[in-house]
Design a protein around this motif. Structure first.
Motif, PDB file in Angstrom:
ATOM      1  N   VAL A 244       5.870  -9.858  20.427  1.00 36.08           N
ATOM      2  CA  VAL A 244       6.940 -10.838  20.644  1.00 36.08           C
ATOM      3  C   VAL A 244       7.937 -10.886  19.483  1.00 36.08           C
ATOM      4  CG1 VAL A 244       5.595 -12.282  22.198  1.00 36.08           C
ATOM      5  CG2 VAL A 244       5.463 -12.692  19.727  1.00 36.08           C
ATOM      6  N   GLY A 245       7.664 -10.168  18.395  1.00 33.33           N
ATOM      7  CA  GLY A 245       8.602 -10.171  17.286  1.00 33.33           C
ATOM      8  C   GLY A 245       8.197  -9.167  16.225  1.00 33.33           C
ATOM      9  N   ARG A 246       9.203  -8.581  15.562  1.00 36.77           N
ATOM     10  CA  ARG A 246       8.941  -7.642  14.485  1.00 36.77           C
ATOM     11  C   ARG A 246       8.782  -8.404  13.177  1.00 36.77           C
ATOM     12  NH1 ARG A 246      12.140  -1.964  13.194  1.00 36.77           N
ATOM     13  NH2 ARG A 246      13.661  -3.247  12.104  1.00 36.77           N
ATOM     14  N   THR A 247       7.927  -7.897  12.287  1.00 34.75           N
ATOM     15  CA  THR A 247       7.671  -8.606  11.031  1.00 34.75           C
ATOM     16  C   THR A 247       8.058  -7.751   9.818  1.00 34.75           C
ATOM     17  OG1 THR A 247       5.334  -7.903  11.057  1.00 34.75           O
ATOM     18  CG2 THR A 247       5.869 -10.031  12.076  1.00 34.75           C
ATOM     19  N   VAL A 248       7.132  -6.991   9.278  1.00 32.86           N
ATOM     20  CA  VAL A 248       7.394  -6.263   8.032  1.00 32.86           C
ATOM     21  C   VAL A 248       6.892  -4.823   8.126  1.00 32.86           C
ATOM     22  CG1 VAL A 248       7.269  -8.335   6.605  1.00 32.86           C
ATOM     23  CG2 VAL A 248       5.185  -6.994   7.011  1.00 32.86           C
ATOM     24  N   LEU A 249       7.380  -4.013   7.222  1.00 36.31           N
ATOM     25  CA  LEU A 249       6.879  -2.656   7.058  1.00 36.31           C
ATOM     26  C   LEU A 249       6.074  -2.597   5.766  1.00 36.31           C
ATOM     27  CD1 LEU A 249       6.854   0.403   7.817  1.00 36.31           C
ATOM     28  CD2 LEU A 249       8.885   0.636   6.364  1.00 36.31           C
ATOM     29  N   MET A 250       4.825  -2.157   5.899  1.00 35.11           N
ATOM     30  CA  MET A 250       3.994  -1.867   4.734  1.00 35.11           C
ATOM     31  C   MET A 250       4.091  -0.357   4.541  1.00 35.11           C
ATOM     32  SD  MET A 250       2.509  -4.814   3.943  1.00 35.11           S
ATOM     33  CE  MET A 250       0.981  -4.405   3.095  1.00 35.11           C
ATOM     34  N   PRO A 251       5.053   0.111   3.754  1.00 38.19           N
ATOM     35  CA  PRO A 251       5.365   1.541   3.769  1.00 38.19           C
ATOM     36  C   PRO A 251       4.224   2.434   3.305  1.00 38.19           C
ATOM     37  CG  PRO A 251       6.481   0.444   1.957  1.00 38.19           C
ATOM     38  CD  PRO A 251       5.884  -0.636   2.800  1.00 38.19           C
ATOM     39  N   MET A 252       3.997   3.483   4.075  1.00 41.52           N
ATOM     40  CA  MET A 252       3.078   4.527   3.654  1.00 41.52           C
ATOM     41  C   MET A 252       3.815   5.413   2.657  1.00 41.52           C
ATOM     42  SD  MET A 252       1.047   7.310   6.005  1.00 41.52           S
ATOM     43  CE  MET A 252      -0.386   6.275   6.352  1.00 41.52           C
ATOM     44  N   ALA A 253       3.095   5.905   1.673  1.00 42.37           N
ATOM     45  CA  ALA A 253       3.746   6.703   0.636  1.00 42.37           C
ATOM     46  C   ALA A 253       2.796   7.770   0.113  1.00 42.37           C
ATOM     47  CB  ALA A 253       4.221   5.806  -0.514  1.00 42.37           C
ATOM     48  N   GLY A 254       3.372   8.767  -0.529  1.00 38.90           N
ATOM     49  CA  GLY A 254       2.597   9.861  -1.104  1.00 38.90           C
ATOM     50  C   GLY A 254       2.623   9.814  -2.619  1.00 38.90           C
TER      51      GLY A 254
ATOM     52  N   SER B 156      -9.226   9.652  -4.363  1.00 39.91           N
ATOM     53  CA  SER B 156      -9.095  11.099  -4.181  1.00 39.91           C
ATOM     54  C   SER B 156      -8.001  11.695  -5.056  1.00 39.91           C
ATOM     55  CB  SER B 156      -8.807  11.430  -2.708  1.00 39.91           C
ATOM     56  OG  SER B 156      -7.441  11.188  -2.367  1.00 39.91           O
ATOM     57  N   LEU B 157      -7.125  10.853  -5.605  1.00 43.23           N
ATOM     58  CA  LEU B 157      -6.014  11.358  -6.416  1.00 43.23           C
ATOM     59  C   LEU B 157      -6.484  12.169  -7.626  1.00 43.23           C
ATOM     60  CD1 LEU B 157      -3.504   8.370  -6.372  1.00 43.23           C
ATOM     61  CD2 LEU B 157      -3.051  10.706  -5.600  1.00 43.23           C
ATOM     62  N   GLU B 158      -7.682  11.900  -8.090  1.00 43.85           N
ATOM     63  CA  GLU B 158      -8.195  12.652  -9.236  1.00 43.85           C
ATOM     64  C   GLU B 158      -8.603  14.066  -8.841  1.00 43.85           C
ATOM     65  OE1 GLU B 158      -7.870  11.342 -12.145  1.00 43.85           O
ATOM     66  OE2 GLU B 158      -7.210   9.443 -11.281  1.00 43.85           O
ATOM     67  N   ASP B 159      -8.838  14.291  -7.556  1.00 42.65           N
ATOM     68  CA  ASP B 159      -9.383  15.578  -7.106  1.00 42.65           C
ATOM     69  C   ASP B 159      -8.422  16.406  -6.275  1.00 42.65           C
ATOM     70  OD1 ASP B 159     -11.965  14.981  -8.228  1.00 42.65           O
ATOM     71  OD2 ASP B 159     -12.275  13.621  -6.540  1.00 42.65           O
ATOM     72  N   VAL B 160      -7.349  15.781  -5.777  1.00 42.01           N
ATOM     73  CA  VAL B 160      -6.390  16.511  -4.941  1.00 42.01           C
ATOM     74  C   VAL B 160      -5.042  16.580  -5.655  1.00 42.01           C
ATOM     75  CG1 VAL B 160      -7.581  15.769  -2.839  1.00 42.01           C
ATOM     76  CG2 VAL B 160      -5.617  14.442  -3.680  1.00 42.01           C
ATOM     77  N   ASP B 161      -4.121  17.309  -5.043  1.00 41.79           N
ATOM     78  CA  ASP B 161      -2.783  17.433  -5.625  1.00 41.79           C
ATOM     79  C   ASP B 161      -1.844  16.323  -5.178  1.00 41.79           C
ATOM     80  OD1 ASP B 161      -3.067  20.098  -7.014  1.00 41.79           O
ATOM     81  OD2 ASP B 161      -3.635  20.659  -4.964  1.00 41.79           O
ATOM     82  N   PHE B 162      -2.130  15.760  -4.013  1.00 41.52           N
ATOM     83  CA  PHE B 162      -1.218  14.777  -3.423  1.00 41.52           C
ATOM     84  C   PHE B 162      -2.009  13.991  -2.389  1.00 41.52           C
ATOM     85  CE2 PHE B 162       2.426  13.627  -0.610  1.00 41.52           C
ATOM     86  CZ  PHE B 162       3.319  13.144  -1.557  1.00 41.52           C
ATOM     87  N   SER B 163      -1.710  12.703  -2.279  1.00 37.33           N
ATOM     88  CA  SER B 163      -2.407  11.886  -1.293  1.00 37.33           C
ATOM     89  C   SER B 163      -1.421  10.936  -0.636  1.00 37.33           C
ATOM     90  CB  SER B 163      -3.538  11.083  -1.951  1.00 37.33           C
ATOM     91  OG  SER B 163      -4.265  10.350  -0.982  1.00 37.33           O
ATOM     92  N   VAL B 164      -1.560  10.778   0.678  1.00 40.60           N
ATOM     93  CA  VAL B 164      -0.700   9.876   1.435  1.00 40.60           C
ATOM     94  C   VAL B 164      -1.519   8.630   1.758  1.00 40.60           C
ATOM     95  CG1 VAL B 164       0.772   9.612   3.450  1.00 40.60           C
ATOM     96  CG2 VAL B 164       0.523  11.857   2.386  1.00 40.60           C
ATOM     97  N   ILE B 165      -1.053   7.459   1.277  1.00 39.46           N
ATOM     98  CA  ILE B 165      -1.864   6.242   1.269  1.00 39.46           C
ATOM     99  C   ILE B 165      -1.064   5.074   1.843  1.00 39.46           C
ATOM    100  CG2 ILE B 165      -3.288   4.731  -0.171  1.00 39.46           C
ATOM    101  CD1 ILE B 165      -3.230   6.932  -2.327  1.00 39.46           C
ATOM    102  N   THR B 166      -1.719   4.243   2.630  1.00 43.22           N
ATOM    103  CA  THR B 166      -1.065   3.033   3.133  1.00 43.22           C
ATOM    104  C   THR B 166      -0.880   2.038   1.986  1.00 43.22           C
ATOM    105  OG1 THR B 166      -3.185   2.040   3.738  1.00 43.22           O
ATOM    106  CG2 THR B 166      -2.045   3.292   5.454  1.00 43.22           C
ATOM    107  N   SER B 167       0.128   1.159   2.128  1.00 48.38           N
ATOM    108  CA  SER B 167       0.469   0.243   1.037  1.00 48.38           C
ATOM    109  C   SER B 167      -0.684  -0.671   0.643  1.00 48.38           C
ATOM    110  CB  SER B 167       1.679  -0.609   1.422  1.00 48.38           C
ATOM    111  OG  SER B 167       2.862   0.132   1.280  1.00 48.38           O
ATOM    112  N   PHE B 168      -1.433  -1.157   1.637  1.00 42.90           N
ATOM    113  CA  PHE B 168      -2.512  -2.098   1.335  1.00 42.90           C
ATOM    114  C   PHE B 168      -3.478  -1.497   0.319  1.00 42.90           C
ATOM    115  CE2 PHE B 168      -6.793  -3.712   1.991  1.00 42.90           C
ATOM    116  CZ  PHE B 168      -6.601  -5.077   1.891  1.00 42.90           C
ATOM    117  N   PHE B 169      -3.921  -0.265   0.559  1.00 43.15           N
ATOM    118  CA  PHE B 169      -4.903   0.352  -0.334  1.00 43.15           C
ATOM    119  C   PHE B 169      -4.244   0.866  -1.611  1.00 43.15           C
ATOM    120  CE2 PHE B 169      -7.172   0.395   3.703  1.00 43.15           C
ATOM    121  CZ  PHE B 169      -8.395  -0.105   3.303  1.00 43.15           C
ATOM    122  N   ALA B 170      -2.977   1.254  -1.535  1.00 44.48           N
ATOM    123  CA  ALA B 170      -2.279   1.672  -2.747  1.00 44.48           C
ATOM    124  C   ALA B 170      -2.132   0.501  -3.708  1.00 44.48           C
ATOM    125  CB  ALA B 170      -0.909   2.248  -2.384  1.00 44.48           C
TER     126      ALA B 170
END
Length: 260
Positions: free
Chosen positions: A97-107, A181-195
């Motif tokens: 019924v309505g739009r709210t916010v964007l929790m941007p995903m980022a790398g 996982s950032l310590e073990d990989v080159d790049f990680s794509v993470i949702t804002s909540f966990f970031a």
């Protein structure tokens, strides 16, 4: 008022909250920013004659079911692809019924300063759940890391990758594990909540981030039978108010993007 759900059983809600009247509604939220934002709505809605009780869930997978069954009048915690998937898979008669916010995903990366610096064979971790996994692949496409089949959306999978010039390796894992996982990989794509929970600040630390053109803005969901009730209009107006916009912009420093 906030009621925190510590049990996975939806039945516990019934003992915590009495049935809502036409002037009192229960809104289901996940912990963190969504709960904080809905708390900020309470005085705005109160001035319009609507009392809001915030019901915070430890397991957000239960929120849509509780809304569908009438144990909640509304919810405000999820993006559109997740909402559509839940309705389809669980046969829920809910509407937005309505739009709210964007929790941007980022790398993010601990090793490189830009996406262009990623080496051939770079290891990239993304969420393992379908909607956010597809979302991560779309973000990687927007950043020029891969190319997907034309027309694929949030349901994209690795099988939809048609060009991978750096031959990056995609690793899927539970969303909560991605910051570690950032310590073990080159790049990680993470949702804002966990970031944010891990001390990463999207608009400061991200090498790649969603913007206002994202398909993943969140929404207010209600049972279809309630969509035309007067309190729905009041709820949406209260959420999309100047007071709540000011709260979001001040509290989250543009790491949560207003969607109205």
């Amino acid at each position: 008022m906030r009621c925190t759900v510590v049990s996975a059983a939806v039945a516990a809600l019934i003992t915590l909250l009495s049935p809502a009247s036409a002037e009192t509604i229960r809104i289901g939220v996940s912990s963190g920013p969504h709960a904080q934002i809905v708390e900020s709505i309470i005085p705005v809605a109160k001035a319009k004659g609507l009392d809001i009780k915030v019901v915070e869930f430890s397991d957000s997978a239960l929120i849509n079911v509780a809304t569908n069954h009438g144990e909640l009048e509304a919810n405000a915690f999820q993006h559109t692809p997740y909402f559509e998937q839940q309705k389809r898979e669980r046969n829920l008669d809910l509407v937005a019924v309505g739009r709210t916010v964007l929790m941007p995903m980022a790398g993010y990366s601990r090793k490189y300063k830009s996406v262009a610096d990623l080496p051939v064979g770079a290891r990239i971790s993304i969420p393992s759940d379908p909607t956010n996994g597809g979302r991560a692949l779309k973000l990687l496409e927007a950043g020029g890391v891969i190319k997907l089949k034309p027309g694929v959306s949030y349901n994209a999978t690795e099988l939809d990758i048609i060009d991978n010039p750096k031959k990056v390796k995609i690793l899927t894992m539970e969303t909560a594990q991605l910051p570690r996982s950032l310590e073990d990989v080159d790049f990680s794509v993470i949702t804002s909540f966990f970031a944010l929970s891990a001390g990463l600040v999207p608009n400061r630390d991200a090498l790649l981030i969603e913007d206002q053109h994202s398909d993943y803005f969140c929404l207010i969901g209600v049972a279809r039978k309630n969509a035309d009730k007067p309190w729905v209009k009041t709820l949406v107006e209260s959420y999309q108010s100047p007071e709540v916009r000011a709260f979001i912009e001040t509290k989250f420093n543009n790491n949560v993007i207003v969607g109205w």
